[in-house]
Design a protein around this motif. Structure first.
Motif, PDB file in Angstrom:
ATOM      1  N   MET A   1      32.883   2.477  15.561  1.00 20.43           N
ATOM      2  CA  MET A   1      31.937   2.158  14.459  1.00 20.43           C
ATOM      3  C   MET A   1      32.256   3.410  13.418  1.00 20.43           C
ATOM      4  O   MET A   1      32.855   2.672  12.166  1.00 20.43           O
ATOM      5  N   VAL A   2      32.490   4.466  13.951  1.00 17.98           N
ATOM      6  CA  VAL A   2      32.729   5.531  13.023  1.00 17.98           C
ATOM      7  C   VAL A   2      34.305   5.554  12.622  1.00 17.98           C
ATOM      8  O   VAL A   2      34.638   5.544  11.316  1.00 17.98           O
ATOM      9  N   ASP A   3      35.206   4.949  13.526  1.00 18.61           N
ATOM     10  CA  ASP A   3      36.503   4.881  13.283  1.00 18.61           C
ATOM     11  C   ASP A   3      36.840   3.997  12.066  1.00 18.61           C
ATOM     12  O   ASP A   3      37.638   3.827  11.261  1.00 18.61           O
ATOM     13  N   THR A   4      36.142   2.752  12.347  1.00 18.06           N
ATOM     14  CA  THR A   4      36.404   1.609  11.438  1.00 18.06           C
ATOM     15  C   THR A   4      35.729   2.133   9.988  1.00 18.06           C
ATOM     16  O   THR A   4      36.497   1.549   8.936  1.00 18.06           O
ATOM     17  N   CYS A   5      34.709   2.832   9.792  1.00 17.41           N
ATOM     18  CA  CYS A   5      34.056   3.284   8.726  1.00 17.41           C
ATOM     19  C   CYS A   5      35.127   3.968   7.901  1.00 17.41           C
ATOM     20  O   CYS A   5      35.411   4.047   6.808  1.00 17.41           O
ATOM     21  N   ARG A   7      38.341   4.329   8.491  1.00 20.64           N
ATOM     22  CA  ARG A   7      39.662   3.593   8.147  1.00 20.64           C
ATOM     23  C   ARG A   7      39.410   2.810   6.915  1.00 20.64           C
ATOM     24  O   ARG A   7      40.405   2.719   5.945  1.00 20.64           O
ATOM     25  N   LEU A   8      38.065   2.127   6.732  1.00 22.74           N
ATOM     26  CA  LEU A   8      37.970   1.180   5.493  1.00 22.74           C
ATOM     27  C   LEU A   8      37.944   2.429   4.206  1.00 22.74           C
ATOM     28  O   LEU A   8      38.384   2.077   3.106  1.00 22.74           O
ATOM     29  N   VAL A   9      37.504   3.579   4.349  1.00 26.34           N
ATOM     30  CA  VAL A   9      37.296   4.613   3.345  1.00 26.34           C
ATOM     31  C   VAL A   9      38.831   4.819   2.771  1.00 26.34           C
ATOM     32  O   VAL A   9      39.337   4.815   1.661  1.00 26.34           O
ATOM     33  N   ARG A  10      39.475   5.329   4.014  1.00 27.18           N
ATOM     34  CA  ARG A  10      40.848   5.874   3.830  1.00 27.18           C
ATOM     35  C   ARG A  10      41.818   4.940   3.337  1.00 27.18           C
ATOM     36  O   ARG A  10      42.651   4.679   2.232  1.00 27.18           O
ATOM     37  N   ASP A  15      35.107   5.199  -2.639  1.00 30.84           N
ATOM     38  CA  ASP A  15      34.151   6.412  -2.912  1.00 30.84           C
ATOM     39  C   ASP A  15      33.021   6.762  -1.949  1.00 30.84           C
ATOM     40  O   ASP A  15      32.501   7.836  -1.838  1.00 30.84           O
ATOM     41  N   GLY A  16      32.883   5.767  -1.095  1.00 33.26           N
ATOM     42  CA  GLY A  16      31.864   6.085  -0.125  1.00 33.26           C
ATOM     43  C   GLY A  16      31.458   4.657   0.591  1.00 33.26           C
ATOM     44  O   GLY A  16      32.135   3.615   0.397  1.00 33.26           O
ATOM     45  N   LEU A  17      30.422   4.450   1.327  1.00 29.70           N
ATOM     46  CA  LEU A  17      29.884   3.300   2.318  1.00 29.70           C
ATOM     47  C   LEU A  17      28.346   3.270   2.157  1.00 29.70           C
ATOM     48  O   LEU A  17      27.647   4.132   1.903  1.00 29.70           O
ATOM     49  N   LYS A  18      28.051   2.054   2.170  1.00 28.80           N
ATOM     50  CA  LYS A  18      26.525   1.855   2.092  1.00 28.80           C
ATOM     51  C   LYS A  18      26.313   1.537   3.712  1.00 28.80           C
ATOM     52  O   LYS A  18      26.930   0.270   4.151  1.00 28.80           O
ATOM     53  N   VAL A  19      25.388   2.063   4.285  1.00 25.13           N
ATOM     54  CA  VAL A  19      25.018   1.760   5.775  1.00 25.13           C
ATOM     55  C   VAL A  19      24.061   0.886   5.602  1.00 25.13           C
ATOM     56  O   VAL A  19      22.836   1.243   5.152  1.00 25.13           O
ATOM     57  N   ASP A  20      24.011  -0.239   6.092  1.00 26.25           N
ATOM     58  CA  ASP A  20      22.906  -1.458   5.741  1.00 26.25           C
ATOM     59  C   ASP A  20      22.758  -2.328   6.961  1.00 26.25           C
ATOM     60  O   ASP A  20      22.644  -3.295   7.084  1.00 26.25           O
ATOM     61  N   SER A  45      25.469  11.365  12.423  1.00 23.43           N
ATOM     62  CA  SER A  45      25.851  12.676  12.193  1.00 23.43           C
ATOM     63  C   SER A  45      27.372  12.445  12.447  1.00 23.43           C
ATOM     64  O   SER A  45      28.171  13.205  11.599  1.00 23.43           O
ATOM     65  N   ASP A  46      27.910  11.752  13.375  1.00 23.89           N
ATOM     66  CA  ASP A  46      29.352  11.592  13.748  1.00 23.89           C
ATOM     67  C   ASP A  46      30.007  11.082  12.308  1.00 23.89           C
ATOM     68  O   ASP A  46      30.954  11.220  11.891  1.00 23.89           O
ATOM     69  N   LEU A  47      29.265  10.032  11.789  1.00 19.21           N
ATOM     70  CA  LEU A  47      29.738   9.410  10.586  1.00 19.21           C
ATOM     71  C   LEU A  47      29.979  10.097   9.389  1.00 19.21           C
ATOM     72  O   LEU A  47      31.036  10.354   8.781  1.00 19.21           O
ATOM     73  N   ARG A  48      29.019  11.007   9.203  1.00 14.51           N
ATOM     74  CA  ARG A  48      29.017  11.919   7.905  1.00 14.51           C
ATOM     75  C   ARG A  48      29.805  12.892   8.236  1.00 14.51           C
ATOM     76  O   ARG A  48      30.675  13.196   7.445  1.00 14.51           O
ATOM     77  N   THR A  49      30.289  13.392   9.334  1.00 14.70           N
ATOM     78  CA  THR A  49      31.221  14.524   9.767  1.00 14.70           C
ATOM     79  C   THR A  49      32.439  13.899   9.618  1.00 14.70           C
ATOM     80  O   THR A  49      33.287  14.510   9.058  1.00 14.70           O
ATOM     81  N   ALA A  50      32.739  12.488   9.928  1.00 13.08           N
ATOM     82  CA  ALA A  50      34.096  12.135   9.884  1.00 13.08           C
ATOM     83  C   ALA A  50      34.488  11.605   8.376  1.00 13.08           C
ATOM     84  O   ALA A  50      35.604  11.875   7.950  1.00 13.08           O
ATOM     85  N   LEU A  51      33.293  11.088   7.655  1.00  9.50           N
ATOM     86  CA  LEU A  51      33.522  11.047   6.429  1.00  9.50           C
ATOM     87  C   LEU A  51      33.922  12.319   5.500  1.00  9.50           C
ATOM     88  O   LEU A  51      34.533  12.224   4.864  1.00  9.50           O
ATOM     89  N   GLU A  52      33.395  13.335   5.948  1.00  2.00           N
ATOM     90  CA  GLU A  52      33.400  14.460   5.207  1.00  2.00           C
ATOM     91  C   GLU A  52      34.949  15.232   5.622  1.00  2.00           C
ATOM     92  O   GLU A  52      35.584  15.791   4.466  1.00  2.00           O
TER      93      GLU A  52
END
Length: 157
Positions: A1-5, A7-10, A15-20, A45-52
């Motif tokens: 899930m984190v890798d997919t998010c 990848r979408l951002v990159r 500019d970010g994601l809506k977690v819904d 936590s993993d998602l926030r770190t990866a997005l940062e």
């Protein structure tokens, strides 16, 4: 899930994601595989770190019903839950969000109104979002002059 998010951002320069989807995860609460709350905390936590790692100013939007003091560590954009074109519900939900997550910015549900309606319809939507960061979701280039004036006035407040 984190890798997919990530990848979408990159890949799309987001500019970010809506977690819904967090409220849907409770369907797994009694499956015998462990604590869903802990799993969600680890995921966020993993998602926030990866997005940062992609960019420090990325938005991570969380919205009711899973906004609260414990969620501020994960999301930096807290939003009222959906209440399309309902100024009173939007006002109540933004107040609720503010009480659940003190000290942070919180956003209204996107504001919309019928641009052929009287200007008071636009004003009601804007007044309902005064205690929050309003998200205007009407075409600004299609607003009648009276609605544009009301928008300018209430946003200046």
């Amino acid at each position: 899930m984190v890798d997919t998010c990530v990848r979408l951002v990159r890949d799309h320069g987001l500019d970010g994601l809506k977690v819904d989807f967090l409220d849907e995860s409770m369907a797994y609460a009694d499956d015998g595989r462990g604590d869903v709350g802990r799993a969600l905390a680890l995921l966020l936590s993993d998602l926030r770190t990866a997005l940062e790692s992609v960019g420090t100013d990325l938005l991570l939007e969380l919205r009711q019903p899973y906004v609260g003091p414990g969620m501020a560590a994960y999301g930096n954009m807290l939003r009222a839950v959906d209440c399309p074109a309902d100024a009173v519900a939007n006002q109540l939900r933004t107040i609720d969000t503010a009480l659940l997550a003190p000290g942070g910015a919180f956003h209204s549900d996107p504001l919309m109104w019928d641009t052929t309606a009287p200007v008071e319809a636009a004003a009601r939507q804007l007044i309902g979002a005064l205690r929050s960061v309003p998200q205007v979701s009407v075409r600004l280039d299609a607003l009648p002059p009276s609605h544009a004036e009301a928008l300018h006035f209430w946003l200046a407040q």
